[in-house]
Design an enzyme around this catalytic site. Sequence first.
Site, PDB file in Angstrom:
ATOM      1  N   ASN A  80      40.300  43.204  26.485  1.00 59.61           N
ATOM      2  CA  ASN A  80      39.620  42.629  27.403  1.00 59.61           C
ATOM      3  C   ASN A  80      39.564  40.904  27.117  1.00 59.61           C
ATOM      4  O   ASN A  80      38.549  40.532  26.693  1.00 59.61           O
ATOM      5  CB  ASN A  80      37.955  43.022  27.005  1.00 59.61           C
TER       6      ASN A  80
ATOM      7  N   HIS B 201      39.673  37.000  26.937  1.00 60.57           N
ATOM      8  CA  HIS B 201      38.847  36.119  27.723  1.00 60.57           C
ATOM      9  C   HIS B 201      39.678  34.647  27.277  1.00 60.57           C
ATOM     10  O   HIS B 201      40.619  34.632  26.581  1.00 60.57           O
ATOM     11  CB  HIS B 201      37.429  36.035  27.341  1.00 60.57           C
TER      12      HIS B 201
ATOM     13  N   HIS C 139      40.653  34.231  23.584  1.00 60.93           N
ATOM     14  CA  HIS C 139      41.891  34.842  23.009  1.00 60.93           C
ATOM     15  C   HIS C 139      42.867  33.955  23.772  1.00 60.93           C
ATOM     16  O   HIS C 139      44.008  33.862  23.017  1.00 60.93           O
ATOM     17  CB  HIS C 139      42.088  36.130  23.892  1.00 60.93           C
TER      18      HIS C 139
ATOM     19  N   SER D 239      34.180  39.354  24.141  1.00 61.34           N
ATOM     20  CA  SER D 239      34.230  40.446  24.944  1.00 61.34           C
ATOM     21  C   SER D 239      32.899  41.235  25.298  1.00 61.34           C
ATOM     22  O   SER D 239      32.500  41.715  26.497  1.00 61.34           O
ATOM     23  CB  SER D 239      35.265  41.564  24.324  1.00 61.34           C
TER      24      SER D 239
END
Length: 283
Positions: free
Chosen positions: A32, A34, A37, A188
């Site tokens: 997940n 974003h 990351h 996340s």
Amino acid sequence: MHVARTGAQLREQMQHWREPDSRIAFVPTMGNLHAGHLQLVRHAKAVAGRVVVSIFVNPMQFGPQEDFARYPKTLEADQAALMDVDADLLFLPDVAELYPDGVGQTTVVEVPGLNAILEGEHRPTHFNGVTTVVAKLFNQVQPDIAVFGEKDYQQLLLIRRMVADLCMPIRIDSVATVREPDGLAMSSRNSYLAGADRMIAAQLYQTLLDVQGILLSGERDFAGIEQAALLQLAEAGFTADYVSIRRASDLARPGPGDSELVALAAAVAGRTRLIDNIRISTV
Ligand code: PAF
């Protein structure tokens, strides 16, 4: 971008990359992805010739009442994002690959002391799950450098301690928290926030900024500052777990002579538990 689902596939691909002058950096994630990351991956690309990213939602780090089953899974979008930032390999192990005899039967990697304070008080099994899975992933990937976000500040210190204690020849790099325009740290779990809870959520960082301001003004009544911050969070609509001012190097309670500090907070907005922190240098 290569994809490996087993340790064998990973080793097969990576054996071509292990050369004396080339470094391999590793970014472990639970998916997940974003912007936070992707910033870790960009850092990894800047410091190493090859970058491996893992996506594995680790059952061992979730408590029985936590969100393991509903943790957001967006593999297709994650793969596209990783290709955009030029990751070299995506490691996608399943539970049996990392826990061959099951999660309940695994050898546990524990960082004593640090695993039991702050987040560890509220999520008693969480950090053993994190250090165990990160040790497994490190053994599979065998990176030269691993990259973690500063948003999970306590996790970062635990990983550093684990690597030092277990003599793992891995450099741990950290990357500053990426924030939404209103200051909310990217996570996340932000996707769980809707309506009023999303508005409240930004107040967590604002409260930490206020704690920073008070400390920078010279105030040293740590307990008083923490109490005022808890009140501020309650007034904003949070159910706060803690606000705590700690020594940045080891999360011990600071003494009067300590100047490198970190303020950490955890609070629930609606049904979503958020954590954040801010570093404060009072020299
Ligand atoms: O920070 C995370 O996303 C996780 O705790 C990690 C380090 C990937 C281990 O599962």
